[in-house]
Write a protein that holds these residues in place. Structure first.
Motif: not given
Length: 971
Positions: A853, A855, A862, A864
């Protein structure tokens, strides 16, 4: 008896004498009558010829020629008048005497001036007899002849007696060397002639031979066949009667050239000699206006046909007989195709008349014909029409002179009593525009008029001009039109001026329509009612039709002061032009700057306060050059103007900084900075670390006074590198005084001041104190500053939580086979510019699942997800890699987390007390807390139906169930 016989003899002798005289008389008279032309058998052709050499076919028949005497040979002579026969080129086919053909030795042929003589031996006959002579060709050169030529015949008998027998034929000789009958629409056409598409009644004649067809030799005509009648679309070019591969008219070959028939000039001229085709003319009288017209035409086929004019009224009725004074059919032959007709339409009422000219025979199609119209108007009085009689000052007004003849000159004038106040002579000279049919215009101060000399156009029949109302008073203005004057000399401006002035002073106007001139309007959209000193804005607004330029003024007290729109100090701009859509705009104007040439309006707006901001038609303040710098309130309000209140405020600065979780990675070294700077287009950024190093850079605000920097370099542009640790950032703008602090920065400028700080080995706090002392905290400073801070640290990405999808929990939790595992973590790296890859691996390093990722939010968290398809149970390594560093945790993959039933632990069963325990409510079950989950024990990998890792949640649920059971037993 003897006497009687003598008497009888005497009577007989007397009778014989009488009868002999009578018989002689009869005989003499009978011979003279016999020597005449045998008209029944005599002929000559052709009898219409061109002025060239022509081959005739001649048969000469004489009733009786006396051969009784042998004194000399007899002869027959043909006299051609001005024609010159050629005996050597002519051929005597036969000579017959008394019906018997003679051999060539019994006659001879000779010529002298204009005559041909056939001499016949006197031995061919012994008495009077008939003579027939057949000559073909009889070659005659007619080039010296013209008009009608009589071919006469005379004879001489063998006794030497000559007799004139009269006219054999009459030959018409044209002036054309290539046509026997030019302009007739037909006739013989000779070698070298020009013929035209569409001709029908012509013959290609070579000598006495008529040629049926010719072959094209050049251009579009090459290889084409030419016959009579000639097609209307016959290819133009050269044709001859020889081999098409042979050059045109080589040797004796006959040839012609085919052209397209064309009317090259067609005009309807009025009494001034102006072409009014397509225009108009007053009805007038038989000597004026429509009664005195001349139609002029030129055509190229004058050798082929005459030209005919037709005139029809607007009902389609042919009125040629009444309109055309002479023959409607005229020949242009001999005048290079020029023809003309005098036309009088004055008695045929008003309306539109159609004029057409075309060939009088075959050539009346395509370009061989032309037509036009002329409109006869019933108004014989000259008038002046205004495009609009009610306008806003500044508009252009078109005027039209009607009812006059094309070419006539008229004076149109406006008195200076109707000029606006303060109009200069040069501005007055611009009231009449030099457009359309205006031949001369000026302001004549001695006459007290602005005037224009207008000529009536020959195409439209009217005269058109234009008035610029910018310099007229807001009142009813008379526009005077004077009658036609032919004495105005347009070749000399001085003479034209004098004559035009005398026309005004010595005559009354023929027409004087009134033009109402009204005040216009102007308005300002931006700026609005507030303005920040030093800020860059757009000025725009609208104006009514007729306002060409606008000027801007500012007022605090007293008079309005002109505003310089350049705003840079590089020159004065006092006005803005109004566009065709009646709007005006100038972008990127700093109202508080500028003021070249002593302009004071900008200086007013450089101080906070409330002012009147006004816009006015530039024509009210001396136009676009030399605009008035000050204007009193009354004069401003009297003009085409508008004004509003505007509040001027001090400069403003707002900034939003954005780092990742309050930190900046040493691998990124950039932050986001967005904001608004009112009053200053340049924002300085200073970054100060704990060791006193100062980085410096600048950002320019956009036209809307905002700025947005997604990657603002914290090391600036001055060549320094900040140290890790706490860093402060300071956004700084100078105030409306356009200088930092008190204007005496060490180093001479802000960048120089930063260099001084970096050379003094200061701590971070010392550097920040000095920055404040020299800027916002300096004496009388109006600088603006926005400060923030962040931590500069090494790049770091860590794993925080691992759990099955749909079972959010903190810490690292077991995940079931075929589940989706969610991995959460934190980082100080910037999103989009970086990426974090999460990989599940076996303990020997084999990859099982992977996801990446780039983003995440700027709080640094973060997440995922990994799909665990066909992953075996066991312990795995979960690694997060941001390309700068990695973080690894161990994750247990179990058979099925969702269906596992927890076994009670060795927690003792609670002992019931005397106090009744209330029934648990729906809210009694506690939510999982932040208490850390116990680490998995060394228990072997669980088998189907059980396993470790249920943690605190399972234990609490077991305790609650046991308590509930004990309570129920107690009850």
């Amino acid at each position: 008896m003897t006497d009687y016989n003598d008497k009888i003899r005497a009577v007989v002798l007397a009778a014989l004498m009488v009868f002999s005289v009578f018989a002689g008389t009869v005989a003499l008279s009978g011979t003279a009558a016999a020597q005449s032309i045998d008209t029944g058998n005599s002929s000559l052709s052709p009898t219409s010829v061109g002025s060239t050499t022509v081959n005739h076919d001649a048969l000469v028949a004489v009733d009786s020629l006396d051969f009784s005497s042998n004194s000399q040979n007899a002869s027959v002579t043909v006299d051609f008048g001005s024609g010159e026969p050629d005996a050597s080129a002519s051929t005597i086919n036969s000579v017959s005497v008394g019906g018997s053909s003679l051999n060539a030795g019994n006659y001879s042929v000779s010529t002298s001036t204009n005559t041909l003589t056939v001499e016949i031996n006197d031995t061919v006959a012994s008495s009077s007899t008939g003579v027939d002579i057949d000559i073909d060709p009889l070659v005659v050169d007619w080039s010296s002849a013209s008009g009608s030529q009589n071919v006469n015949l005379s004879v001489t008998d063998t006794s030497g007696t000559s007799s004139n027998l009269g006219t054999l034929a009459s030959v018409s000789v044209s002036s054309s060397s290539t046509r026997a009958a030019p302009s007739s629409g037909g006739g013989d056409v000779y070698d070298g002639a020009t013929v035209f598409q569409g001709e029908e009644d012509i013959n290609f004649v070579n000598g006495s031979t008529t040629i049926n067809s010719l072959t094209g030799t050049s251009g579009d005509a090459e290889g084409q066949t030419l016959t009579v009648p000639i097609d209307q679309d016959q290819a133009t070019g050269q044709y001859h009667d020889g081999d098409p591969d042979t050059s045109f008219r080589l040797g004796d070959r006959y040839g012609v050239t085919v052209l397209q028939p064309d009317v090259t000039t067609f005009e309807v001229q009025n009494s001034n000699g102006e072409d009014i085709a397509g225009g108009s003319v007053p009805q007038g009288t038989p000597s004026t206006g429509a009664g005195n017209l001349t139609v002029v035409a030129t055509y190229n086929y004058e050798e082929a046909e005459n030209l005919e004019i037709t005139v029809e009224n607007d009902d389609g009725l042919d009125v040629t007989g009444d309109a055309v004074a002479s023959n409607a059919v005229k020949s242009g032959y001999g005048s290079n195709g020029d023809v003309s007709w005098n036309v009088d339409l004055s008695d045929l009422n008003t309306g539109t008349f159609t004029f057409e000219v075309a060939g009088s025979d075959d050539l009346d199609f395509g370009s061989a014909a032309e037509s036009t119209t002329v409109t006869v108007t019933g108004d014989d009085d000259v008038t002046l029409d205004l495009e609009s009689d009610d306008v806003t000052r500044g508009e252009d007004v078109t005027y039209t002179v009607r009812g006059s003849n094309a070419g006539d000159l008229h004076v149109v004038a406006i008195s200076d009593q109707d000029f606006r106040d303060g109009v200069s002579n040069s501005d007055a000279d611009r009231i009449f525009r030099n457009v359309g049919d205006v031949q001369f215009k000026e302001y004549n101060s001695s006459a007290g008029y602005a005037l224009a000399v207008v000529q009536i156009d020959d195409g439209t029949g009217v005269g058109v001009g234009q008035i610029d109302t910018s310099y007229l008073d807001t009142t009813d203005v008379d526009v005077d039109l004077y009658g036609a004057n032919a004495s105005i000399d347009l070749t000399n401006s001085g003479t034209a001026s004098t004559t035009a002035a005398s026309v005004i002073s010595g005559n009354n106007p023929e027409d004087d329509p009134s033009l109402s001139v009204n005040e216009g309007t102007v308005s300002v959209d931006t700026p609005g009612n507030t303005y920040v000193v030093g800020s860059e804005i757009d000025i725009n607004g609208s104006a009514s039709e007729g306002v060409d330029d606008v000027a801007f003024y500012v007022r605090r007290q007293g008079e309005y002061k002109l505003l310089d729109l350049d705003g840079s100090g590089n020159g004065l701009q006092s006005t803005i032009s109004v566009d065709a859509d009646n709007t005006f705009e100038k972008e990127d104007v700093i109202l508080s700057e500028g003021g070249d040439g002593g302009v004071q309006g900008n200086d007013l707006l450089s101080q906070p306060g409330t002012y009147r901001f006004g816009v006015i038609d530039a024509a009210d303040v001396n136009g676009t050059s030399g605009t008035t710098q000050s204007i009193n309130v009354s004069a401003f309000n009297t003009g085409t103007s508008n004004q509003k209140s505007i509040r001027v405020t001090d400069t403003e600065l707002s900034v939003t900084y954005q780092s990742v979780g309050g930190a900046v990675s040493t691998d990124d070294r950039v932050i986001n900075a967005t904001g608004t700077s009112l009053g200053s287009q340049t924002v300085a950024f200073l970054f100060v670390d704990e060791r006193g190093t100062v980085a410096y850079t600048t950002v320019n605000a956009d036209d809307d006074n905002t700025f947005e920097e997604d990657e603002l370099d914290i090391d600036g542009t001055n060549g320094v590198t900040l140290a890790e640790g706490q860093v402060s950032v300071h956004a700084l703008t100078n105030g409306r005084d356009n200088q930092y602090g008190d204007g005496t920065l060490p180093g001479g400028s802000l960048s120089g001041f930063v260099s001084t700080l970096n050379s003094d080995s200061l701590t971070g706090d010392q550097a920040r104190s000095r920055i404040l002392d020299q800027t916002t905290e300096a004496v009388a400073s109006d600088d603006r500053m926005v400060t923030s801070q962040f931590r500069l640290a090494d790049s770091q990405s860590t794993i925080g939580s691992v759990y099955p999808e749909g079972m959010e929990a903190s810490g690292v939790n077991p995940v079931g086979v075929d589940d989706t595992v969610v991995v959460e973590g934190s980082t100080n790296l910037r999103p989009d510019d970086n990426a974090i890859t999460v990989e599940l691996m076996t303990t020997d390093g084999s990859s099982v699942a992977l996801s990446t990722t780039d983003e995440w939010s700027y709080d640094g968290t973060w997440m995922v997800s990994l799909e665990l398809d066909d992953v075996q149970t066991g312990t795995y390594d979960l690694e997060a890699d941001d390309s700068y560093n990695t973080d690894v945790v161990e994750v247990e993959i179990v058979q099925n987390v969702q269906t596992a039933t927890p076994e009670p632990t060795e927690t003792p069963e609670p002992t019931p007390t005397e106090t009744a325990t209330p029934e648990p409510t729906a809210t009694a079950t506690p939510e999982p807390t932040a208490t850390s989950t116990p680490e998995p024990t060394d228990t072997p990998t669980p088998t189907e139906g059980g396993g470790p890792g249920f943690g605190a949640i399972v234990a609490v649920i077991a305790l609650l169930a046991a308590a509930l059971l004990a309570t129920r037993r107690d009850n």
